[in-house]
Scaffold this active site. Structure first.
Site, PDB file in Angstrom:
ATOM      1  N   LYS A  91      28.002  31.973  44.218  1.00  0.00           N
ATOM      2  CA  LYS A  91      28.128  33.021  45.013  1.00  0.00           C
ATOM      3  C   LYS A  91      28.654  33.683  45.035  1.00  0.00           C
ATOM      4  O   LYS A  91      28.461  35.412  45.295  1.00  0.00           O
ATOM      5  CB  LYS A  91      28.559  32.573  47.019  1.00  0.00           C
ATOM      6  CG  LYS A  91      27.594  31.866  47.432  1.00  0.00           C
ATOM      7  CD  LYS A  91      28.029  31.190  48.962  1.00  0.00           C
ATOM      8  CE  LYS A  91      27.074  30.248  49.555  1.00  0.00           C
ATOM      9  NZ  LYS A  91      28.142  29.496  50.462  1.00  0.00           N
ATOM     10  N   GLY A  92      30.035  33.838  44.074  1.00  0.00           N
ATOM     11  CA  GLY A  92      30.863  35.171  44.019  1.00  0.00           C
ATOM     12  C   GLY A  92      30.709  36.002  43.151  1.00  0.00           C
ATOM     13  O   GLY A  92      31.414  37.389  43.268  1.00  0.00           O
TER      14      GLY A  92
ATOM     15  N   GLU B 215      28.841  36.782  36.696  1.00  0.00           N
ATOM     16  CA  GLU B 215      29.654  35.944  37.145  1.00  0.00           C
ATOM     17  C   GLU B 215      30.671  36.635  37.048  1.00  0.00           C
ATOM     18  O   GLU B 215      31.060  37.482  37.043  1.00  0.00           O
ATOM     19  CB  GLU B 215      30.231  34.967  35.486  1.00  0.00           C
ATOM     20  CG  GLU B 215      29.534  33.148  35.908  1.00  0.00           C
ATOM     21  CD  GLU B 215      29.873  32.824  37.423  1.00  0.00           C
ATOM     22  OE1 GLU B 215      30.325  33.388  38.411  1.00  0.00           O
ATOM     23  OE2 GLU B 215      30.577  31.501  36.799  1.00  0.00           O
ATOM     24  N   ASP B 216      31.093  36.003  39.018  1.00  0.00           N
ATOM     25  CA  ASP B 216      32.066  36.942  39.044  1.00  0.00           C
ATOM     26  C   ASP B 216      33.522  36.541  38.013  1.00  0.00           C
ATOM     27  O   ASP B 216      34.679  37.525  37.630  1.00  0.00           O
ATOM     28  CB  ASP B 216      33.059  36.462  40.324  1.00  0.00           C
ATOM     29  CG  ASP B 216      33.033  35.123  40.800  1.00  0.00           C
ATOM     30  OD1 ASP B 216      32.138  33.964  39.102  1.00  0.00           O
ATOM     31  OD2 ASP B 216      33.397  34.068  41.802  1.00  0.00           O
TER      32      ASP B 216
ATOM     33  N   ASP C  66      37.132  31.314  35.022  1.00  0.00           N
ATOM     34  CA  ASP C  66      38.602  30.611  34.565  1.00  0.00           C
ATOM     35  C   ASP C  66      38.642  29.126  33.271  1.00  0.00           C
ATOM     36  O   ASP C  66      38.568  29.710  32.161  1.00  0.00           O
ATOM     37  CB  ASP C  66      38.083  29.875  35.856  1.00  0.00           C
ATOM     38  CG  ASP C  66      39.282  29.055  35.550  1.00  0.00           C
ATOM     39  OD1 ASP C  66      40.666  29.778  35.604  1.00  0.00           O
ATOM     40  OD2 ASP C  66      39.154  28.514  37.152  1.00  0.00           O
TER      41      ASP C  66
ATOM     42  N   LYS D  48      39.828  34.628  32.514  1.00  0.00           N
ATOM     43  CA  LYS D  48      40.930  33.857  32.707  1.00  0.00           C
ATOM     44  C   LYS D  48      41.595  32.832  31.672  1.00  0.00           C
ATOM     45  O   LYS D  48      41.226  32.346  31.632  1.00  0.00           O
ATOM     46  CB  LYS D  48      41.127  33.286  34.217  1.00  0.00           C
ATOM     47  CG  LYS D  48      42.109  33.301  35.063  1.00  0.00           C
ATOM     48  CD  LYS D  48      42.105  32.127  36.575  1.00  0.00           C
ATOM     49  CE  LYS D  48      42.265  32.844  37.759  1.00  0.00           C
ATOM     50  NZ  LYS D  48      41.807  31.508  38.135  1.00  0.00           N
TER      51      LYS D  48
ATOM     52  N   PHE E 266      45.045  32.171  41.790  1.00  0.00           N
ATOM     53  CA  PHE E 266      44.180  32.081  42.612  1.00  0.00           C
ATOM     54  C   PHE E 266      43.415  33.392  42.939  1.00  0.00           C
ATOM     55  O   PHE E 266      44.220  34.238  43.611  1.00  0.00           O
ATOM     56  CB  PHE E 266      44.664  30.955  43.419  1.00  0.00           C
ATOM     57  CG  PHE E 266      42.571  30.909  43.831  1.00  0.00           C
ATOM     58  CD1 PHE E 266      41.799  30.354  43.342  1.00  0.00           C
ATOM     59  CD2 PHE E 266      42.522  31.236  45.170  1.00  0.00           C
ATOM     60  CE1 PHE E 266      41.131  29.798  43.905  1.00  0.00           C
ATOM     61  CE2 PHE E 266      41.471  31.025  46.367  1.00  0.00           C
ATOM     62  CZ  PHE E 266      40.397  30.329  45.374  1.00  0.00           C
TER      63      PHE E 266
ATOM     64  N   ASP F 121      35.885  33.562  46.678  1.00  0.00           N
ATOM     65  CA  ASP F 121      36.317  33.138  48.065  1.00  0.00           C
ATOM     66  C   ASP F 121      37.818  32.266  48.189  1.00  0.00           C
ATOM     67  O   ASP F 121      38.386  32.311  47.417  1.00  0.00           O
ATOM     68  CB  ASP F 121      34.816  32.527  48.932  1.00  0.00           C
ATOM     69  CG  ASP F 121      35.366  31.356  48.205  1.00  0.00           C
ATOM     70  OD1 ASP F 121      35.621  30.755  46.952  1.00  0.00           O
ATOM     71  OD2 ASP F 121      35.023  29.610  48.922  1.00  0.00           O
TER      72      ASP F 121
ATOM     73  N   ARG G 232      35.182  36.844  50.676  1.00  0.00           N
ATOM     74  CA  ARG G 232      34.554  37.253  49.990  1.00  0.00           C
ATOM     75  C   ARG G 232      33.721  39.075  50.110  1.00  0.00           C
ATOM     76  O   ARG G 232      33.280  39.717  49.025  1.00  0.00           O
ATOM     77  CB  ARG G 232      32.903  36.523  49.995  1.00  0.00           C
ATOM     78  CG  ARG G 232      33.088  34.975  49.342  1.00  0.00           C
ATOM     79  CD  ARG G 232      31.818  34.726  49.276  1.00  0.00           C
ATOM     80  NE  ARG G 232      31.851  33.010  49.095  1.00  0.00           N
ATOM     81  CZ  ARG G 232      31.603  32.134  48.123  1.00  0.00           C
ATOM     82  NH1 ARG G 232      32.426  32.774  46.806  1.00  0.00           N
ATOM     83  NH2 ARG G 232      32.109  31.038  48.062  1.00  0.00           N
TER      84      ARG G 232
HETATM   85  P1  5GP Z   1      35.174  27.601  35.138  1.00  0.00           P
HETATM   86  O1  5GP Z   1      34.048  27.614  35.394  1.00  0.00           O
HETATM   87  O2  5GP Z   1      34.979  29.456  33.935  1.00  0.00           O
HETATM   88  O3  5GP Z   1      36.651  27.203  35.556  1.00  0.00           O
HETATM   89  O4  5GP Z   1      35.084  28.527  36.692  1.00  0.00           O
HETATM   90  C1  5GP Z   1      34.454  29.779  36.985  1.00  0.00           C
HETATM   91  C2  5GP Z   1      33.963  29.795  39.372  1.00  0.00           C
HETATM   92  O5  5GP Z   1      35.459  28.855  39.261  1.00  0.00           O
HETATM   93  C3  5GP Z   1      34.081  30.988  39.125  1.00  0.00           C
HETATM   94  O6  5GP Z   1      32.932  31.423  39.579  1.00  0.00           O
HETATM   95  C4  5GP Z   1      34.677  31.050  40.852  1.00  0.00           C
HETATM   96  O7  5GP Z   1      33.508  30.738  41.447  1.00  0.00           O
HETATM   97  C5  5GP Z   1      35.272  29.736  40.260  1.00  0.00           C
HETATM   98  N1  5GP Z   1      36.906  30.386  40.396  1.00  0.00           N
HETATM   99  C6  5GP Z   1      37.523  30.317  39.200  1.00  0.00           C
HETATM  100  N2  5GP Z   1      39.005  31.094  39.007  1.00  0.00           N
HETATM  101  C7  5GP Z   1      38.644  31.479  40.720  1.00  0.00           C
HETATM  102  C8  5GP Z   1      39.719  32.188  41.317  1.00  0.00           C
HETATM  103  O8  5GP Z   1      40.752  32.366  40.863  1.00  0.00           O
HETATM  104  N3  5GP Z   1      39.090  32.722  42.022  1.00  0.00           N
HETATM  105  C9  5GP Z   1      38.267  32.012  43.179  1.00  0.00           C
HETATM  106  N4  5GP Z   1      37.966  32.405  44.547  1.00  0.00           N
HETATM  107  N5  5GP Z   1      37.666  31.116  42.680  1.00  0.00           N
HETATM  108  C10 5GP Z   1      37.792  31.100  40.911  1.00  0.00           C
END
Ligand code: 5GP
Length: 177
Positions: free
Chosen positions: A42-43, A98-99, A102, A131, A152, A159, A165
């Protein structure tokens, strides 16, 4: 979480200005082409809908739903495909939206999924936030809006336990251990 304890990282104006810059880059890259945008729910919903409004080529909008977070501020480290039904993307220009990248596990999962299932004309990965210091994969977005520290983040699609959101800005709370 107390909303008043949120510190603003990017204002609405900063976000919208940066999105227009990204759209300008994409309008140049995709000139004369059609694009299938794939919004990761949803992000990325806020980012994707604002971004495509500034794209000037024909765009089809697709949505998929993944999850990796446990509900609070920690990632499970495992990507779950909640709904990943997509049309035939063979020969298409695919823009994944993507949002935030990470660890990069979600991005890697998606790029592998695209590679395994389709021979696209092009596949580009766009994330509003990057990130970089949290990365455990070698995936890098083709486009990103802002590089951010390992905090975070909340708001503008991101969210906290399902809430916030709808904020127009992006804020942060210190990482909980
Ligand atoms: P990754 O797979 O790269 O670790 O993370 C991707 C997903 O983790 C993002 O699409 C998001 O939904 C969630 N995410 C990662 N970092 C954050 C953050 O700082 N805040 C929030 N709310 N979601 C995050």
């Amino acid at each position: 979480m107390d909303i008043n304890s949120l510190k603003v990282l990017f204002t609405e104006e900063e976000i919208q200005n940066r999105i227009k810059e990204l759209a300008d880059e994409m309008n140049n890259f995709y000139r004369g082409e059609e694009v299938y945008s794939v919004c990761v729910l949803k992000g990325a919903v806020m980012f994707a809908t604002d971004l495509v409004k500034s794209l000037n080529m024909p765009v089809k909008m697709e949505f998929i739903r993944l999850s990796s977070y446990n509900g609070g501020t920690t990632t499970s480290g495992k990507v779950n495909a909640v709904d990943i039904s997509l049309p035939d993307l063979n020969g298409k220009n695919v823009l994944i939206i993507e949002d935030i990248v990470d660890t990069g596990l979600t991005a890697k999962f998606l790029l592998d999924f695209m590679n395994c299932n389709f021979h696209t004309k092009s596949t580009k990965f766009c994330s509003l936030l990057d990130k970089k210091t949290a990365r455990v994969t070698d995936v890098e977005p083709d486009y990103y809006g802002f590089e951010v520290d390992d905090k975070f983040l909340i708001g503008y699609g991101l969210d906290y336990d399902g809430y916030y959101r709808n904020l127009k800005f992006i804020g942060y709370i210190e990482k909980q251990v």
